[in-house]
Design an enzyme around this catalytic site. Structure first.
Site, PDB file in Angstrom:
ATOM      1  N   ARG A 182       0.816  -1.220   0.000  1.00  9.58           N
ATOM      2  CA  ARG A 182       0.000   0.000   0.000  1.00  9.58           C
ATOM      3  C   ARG A 182       0.847   1.267   0.000  1.00  9.58           C
ATOM      4  O   ARG A 182       0.577   2.208   0.730  1.00  9.58           O
ATOM      5  CB  ARG A 182      -0.984   0.024   1.175  1.00  9.58           C
ATOM      6  N   CYS A 239     -10.663  -0.267   3.092  1.00 15.16           N
ATOM      7  CA  CYS A 239     -10.056  -0.788   4.329  1.00 15.16           C
ATOM      8  C   CYS A 239      -9.402   0.352   5.088  1.00 15.16           C
ATOM      9  O   CYS A 239      -8.603   1.104   4.518  1.00 15.16           O
ATOM     10  CB  CYS A 239      -9.014  -1.850   3.997  1.00 15.16           C
ATOM     11  N   GLU A 310      -4.401   2.669   6.851  1.00 17.39           N
ATOM     12  CA  GLU A 310      -4.054   2.674   5.419  1.00 17.39           C
ATOM     13  C   GLU A 310      -4.562   3.995   4.823  1.00 17.39           C
ATOM     14  O   GLU A 310      -3.988   4.563   3.905  1.00 17.39           O
ATOM     15  CB  GLU A 310      -4.747   1.480   4.752  1.00 17.39           C
TER      16      GLU A 310
END
Ligand SMILES: Cc1cc2nc3c(=O)[nH]c(=O)nc-3n(C[C@H](O)[C@H](O)[C@H](O)COP(=O)(O)OP(=O)(O)OC[C@H]3O[C@@H](n4cnc5c(N)ncnc54)[C@H](O)[C@@H]3O)c2cc1C
Length: 316
Positions: A182, A239, A310
């Site tokens: 990520r 998420c 995230e």
């Protein structure tokens, strides 16, 4: 406060309707929360983007580039900066070098990731199906190294074009780009993304010629699976936390901690997918942050694991 009357007039005279002042970011993020951006600009062409960025850099004005706003949480107080959205420019997709086993596809940073996926399917090209259902743009997808369990941008990236500090366009091959989980961590040997604020203009992807029906069938299955597992009908940023490790899913441990359905104000841990924080009733950024802190604390107490967001938190 960087914006005086003179600068405001300059922006209006050059960009007209493409520039807004004190624009609520709740209108431009998938979470549907966020206070005002002092300046919100949507350049309509590459030349306009160039002009805006040179002016910003010359005047040492704080700025932030926005893709689709699908991985952002803008705080309620807003942002005293110029937020540049690429939603109205850099939207071209084209086929480049074509070989027997590889086809290069070029896409502007403002192209929606789903448009690139559809383009690949339409042209019978394999490689992009992993990104089906990931909202946002190619620019944001690269910065986040967006992906799922079956692939990520880094797996298909061929090269990236960025806007250099002096307004020049630099093209960097994928072999010089180091992408992590990520995130694009740095561009090896050329540019350190933590030092130089990178503006991605375009990227090229290495895809493979394939069977149209097979790619389409696979796409259908991937989309159906996502719809079943994710609360895609409610505002969120996907998420919220990174998976703590390759074999530890954040969703699983949040679920095991019994936190599905936990609420703070208008924010809730999705009962469908424990790693989604959803905005169920006019949540504020403060609600979401308080809920995420509660989740972090409870997970840490129970499993001794510190969850890391995230989602990018945008603040003053
Ligand atoms: C329902 C839902 C499902 C999701 N599912 C997934 C998933 O499966 N996998 C996944 O990885 N993510 C997922 N996400 C998160 C998000 O969609 C991705 O991270 C996406 O790639 C972000 O793209 P964006 O254009 O919206 O970027 P933004 O959120 O606008 O920005 C993200 C970051 O990229 C930077 N950025 C954007 N464009 C540029 C540019 N041109 N130049 C320089 N910097 C730029 C921004 O400054 C910011 O730091 C999901 C989100 C939602 C709402």
């Amino acid at each position: 406060m960087f914006l005086d009357t003179y600068k405001k007039e300059w922006l209006l005279s050059r960009f007209g309707e493409a520039v807004k002042f004190d624009e609520p970011m709740s209108m431009h993020t998938s979470f549907r929360v966020g206070g005002p951006a002092k300046v919100f600009a949507r350049p309509e062409s590459f030349d306009d983007l160039l002009l805006l960025v040179s002016w910003i850099r010359e005047n040492k004005i704080p700025y932030f580039v926005l893709g689709g706003g699908t991985n952002l949480l803008v705080k309620d107080k807003g942002v005293d900066a110029v937020l540049i959205s690429l939603g109205d420019c850099l939207k071209k997709i084209s086929i480049g070098e074509t070989g027997k086993s590889r086809v290069i596809v070029n896409a502007g940073a403002g192209v929606e990731t789903r448009s690139l996926c559809s383009f690949a399917i339409k042209n019978s090209l394999e490689g992009m199906n992993f990104a089906l259902g990931i909202p946002g743009t190619i620019g944001g997808g690269i910065v986040m190294n967006a992906g799922t369990a079956i692939g990520s941008i880094a797996h298909v990236l061929h090269g990236v074009s960025i806007l250099g500090q002096r307004g020049e366009v630099k093209t960097i091959p994928a072999k010089d780009i180091k992408s992590g989980y990520r995130g694009l961590t740095f561009l090896r040997g050329r540019i350190d993304s933590s030092v130089e604020k990178i503006i991605i203009l375009a990227a090229s992807f290495s895809l493979a010629p394939g069977n149209h029906a097979k790619i389409k069938d696979e796409a259908g299955m991937i989309i159906a699976r996502r719809k079943k597992k994710q609360p895609t009908d409610l505002p969120s940023a996907g998420c919220f936390f990174k998976n703590p490790g390759p074999d530890t899913s954040a969703a699983r441990i949040i679920d095991q901690a019994g936190l599905k359905g936990l609420k703070k104000g208008g924010a809730m841990v999705s009962p469908k997918h424990a790693n989604f924080i959803i905005n169920i009733n006019n949540a504020s950024a403060a609600d979401i942050l308080a809920l995420s802190k509660d989740v972090q604390d409870r997970v840490e107490n129970r499993f001794n694991i510190k969850l890391v967001p995230e989602v990018i938190i945008v603040e003053e």
